[in-house]
Scaffold this active site. Structure first.
Site, PDB file in Angstrom:
ATOM      1  N   CYS A  77       5.883 -25.124 -30.609  1.00 44.83           N
ATOM      2  CA  CYS A  77       5.275 -24.189 -29.802  1.00 44.83           C
ATOM      3  C   CYS A  77       4.668 -22.803 -30.656  1.00 44.83           C
ATOM      4  O   CYS A  77       3.900 -23.331 -31.564  1.00 44.83           O
ATOM      5  CB  CYS A  77       6.065 -23.630 -28.379  1.00 44.83           C
ATOM      6  SG  CYS A  77       5.217 -22.723 -27.357  1.00 44.83           S
ATOM      7  N   HIS A 178       6.646 -28.852 -25.610  1.00 41.54           N
ATOM      8  CA  HIS A 178       8.239 -28.485 -25.864  1.00 41.54           C
ATOM      9  C   HIS A 178       8.872 -30.093 -25.676  1.00 41.54           C
ATOM     10  O   HIS A 178       9.151 -30.241 -24.501  1.00 41.54           O
ATOM     11  CB  HIS A 178       8.663 -27.584 -24.827  1.00 41.54           C
ATOM     12  CG  HIS A 178       8.273 -26.057 -25.154  1.00 41.54           C
ATOM     13  ND1 HIS A 178       8.929 -25.385 -25.857  1.00 41.54           N
ATOM     14  CD2 HIS A 178       7.327 -25.532 -24.616  1.00 41.54           C
ATOM     15  CE1 HIS A 178       8.478 -24.098 -25.910  1.00 41.54           C
ATOM     16  NE2 HIS A 178       7.457 -24.174 -25.213  1.00 41.54           N
ATOM     17  N   GLU A 180      11.730 -30.675 -26.303  1.00 41.45           N
ATOM     18  CA  GLU A 180      12.944 -30.694 -25.922  1.00 41.45           C
ATOM     19  C   GLU A 180      13.158 -30.159 -24.247  1.00 41.45           C
ATOM     20  O   GLU A 180      14.166 -30.364 -23.723  1.00 41.45           O
ATOM     21  CB  GLU A 180      13.579 -29.332 -26.583  1.00 41.45           C
ATOM     22  CG  GLU A 180      13.239 -27.865 -26.102  1.00 41.45           C
ATOM     23  CD  GLU A 180      11.646 -27.389 -26.601  1.00 41.45           C
ATOM     24  OE1 GLU A 180      10.979 -28.194 -27.213  1.00 41.45           O
ATOM     25  OE2 GLU A 180      11.557 -26.210 -26.554  1.00 41.45           O
TER      26      GLU A 180
END
Lengths: 196, 267
Positions: A77, A178, A180
């Site tokens: 990001c 993202h 994650e």
């Protein structure tokens, strides 16, 4: 394998750490130069504002350190945007690992909401990060600035217009989205990075 | 294309999930982390956890719960309830929440929106609003729908956007718990006047209601609770249905299927 996450004032360090733990990896979260240099993999996360964050990186010398890393590095990001040449967010010069400029999204019609937030597809994937991908996958984005398509583009997403969802050059990898927070698809991408 | 989002909402009291009908008669519906993980595996795009405990003790329990959620769940989640000041936001983001939602506290102190946006970014700030259609128009309510205010839904959400809210979570009290569909007319007006995403809440009873809230209500995301908690609608089946209706949705295909486009060829 030693995985290090660059510790600075980024918003998503905990999320990245949790995601790695779910994959069975105990990462070191550190700003220590030797620890970062000796790691097998380095993750450079980021949620925040470009200008403030660049100031912080310069003040701590992390800017030069990150640029000169030789092992696989993954920017996420804002981390990806800071790896570019320059950002319109605060009109700030960044690390210049990727020779391309970060632009602000300009809505073309009412439905074009900024930030680009939510699940969107990545296509034209051409990096080891996306090994095993056979079709367009959805990943999670939250951003108001973007990297245009360029020589380093490793995946594209279309929102308002096509932009770089991922970048790759030598040992440097980066995703605008993202991983994650991108469910199983994100886990596959993180695993691919860890297996580089 | 950006996908429309399906968002299960979990109301939390003393660390447990509950859901009321028309904001009363709370029913028990499971452990929040287990439920959240199950939803995530079924294809939920985002989760919302609302703390409806008022006590200080309950709030500490909730913060611990947020840490457990963040450790176990790999999709974004929003937390709300009892957020009155910046330190609450800081505490919950630090515990691992991706976004926070504020409701009554923002009506009492609109400046809170500006402060959150300035300190943490608009993208973490969800402005939740409970509103009811009265003879004087759509009015906003405080404290989980208990106290009427003179704030108009459309004026308030516009002000919230200008102050830096990143998303609007609009619950229609007329529709909540009734399972007869979302407040699509009001939602469509909101979508036309705002430039930030809108999460529709209140009224889901069947799959068609989700189609309607996306097509007629122009919502970016649809939130629901009881239809998911009690298994009346399975998220996997809902997504397959919506995809078949031509709505861009993540995971709108059976595992193993080549793609939805291929699927359409065979129909």
């Amino acid at each position: 394998m030693k995985v290090a996450v660059v510790k600075y004032n980024a918003g998503n360090i905990r999320s990245v750490d949790y995601a790695l733990k779910r994959l069975g990896v105990e990462a070191v979260i550190t700003a220590d130069k030797e620890e970062l240099q000796s790691a097998d993999k380095v993750i450079f996360p980021g949620v925040g504002e470009a200008e403030t964050t660049m100031k912080h990186l310069k003040a701590t010398g992390l800017d030069e350190l990150i640029k000169n890393l030789r092992q696989p590095v993954l920017g996420i990001c804002l981390g990806m945007q800071l790896m570019c040449r320059h950002s319109e967010e605060g009109a700030v010069d960044c690390l210049n690992i990727f020779d391309v400029d970060v632009k602000r999204f300009v809505p073309q019609k009412h439905e074009d909401k900024v930030p680009h937030m939510g699940w969107n597809t990545i296509g034209s994937t051409n990096s080891k990060l996306f090994e095993g991908f056979t079709e367009e996958e959805f990943v999670y984005f939250v951003h108001s600035f973007y990297v245009p398509a360029c020589d380093f583009t490793a995946a594209t997403t279309d929102y308002i217009h096509p932009f770089s969802a991922a970048l790759h050059k030598d040992n440097f990898y980066a995703t605008q989205f993202h991983p994650e927070k991108s469910g199983k698809t994100g886990e596959k991408i993180l695993m691919n990075f860890l297996n580089l | 294309m950006l996908a429309k989002r399906i968002v299960p909402c979990l109301d939390i009291k003393d660390g447990q999930t509950v859901k009321g009908t028309n904001f009363v008669n709370l029913r028990q519906a499971g452990d929040p982390v287990e439920l959240g993980r199950a939803y995530s595996e079924q294809g939920a795009d985002e989760l919302v956890f609302l703390d409806i405990t008022a006590s200080h003790e309950g709030r500490k329990t909730f913060t611990e719960l947020v840490k457990r959620i963040a450790a176990n769940i790999n999709i974004p989640f929003t937390v709300g309830g009892g957020i009155n000041e910046l330190s609450d936001v800081d505490r919950l983001l630090n515990a691992g929440a991706d976004k926070i939602s504020i409701n009554s506290s923002a009506i009492r102190n609109p400046q809170l929106i500006d402060e959150i946006a300035k300190n943490f970014g608009s993208q973490v700030c969800v402005l939740a609003v409970d509103a009811k259609q009265t003879e004087n128009g759509w009015k906003c309510y405080l404290n989980g729908g208990r106290i009427e205010t003179d704030k108009d839904l459309f004026e308030w959400t516009k002000e919230a956007q200008e102050r830096g809210a990143g998303e609007i979570l609009f619950t229609s009290m007329n529709h909540d718990g009734v399972k007869a569909g979302y407040a699509n007319d009001a939602l469509a007006v909101l979508a036309d006047q705002l430039s930030i995403p809108i999460i529709a809440s209140g009224g889901a009873g069947c799959k068609e209601h989700f189609r309607d809230v996306f097509l007629q209500g122009k919502a970016d995301a649809a939130l629901a609770a009881s239809v998911f908690h009690f298994g009346e609608i399975k998220i996997t089946e809902l997504k397959l249905y919506l995809c078949g209706e031509g709505i861009t949705i993540r995971g709108g295909r059976h595992p193993g299927q080549v793609s939805m486009r291929m699927n359409n060829l065979f129909r």
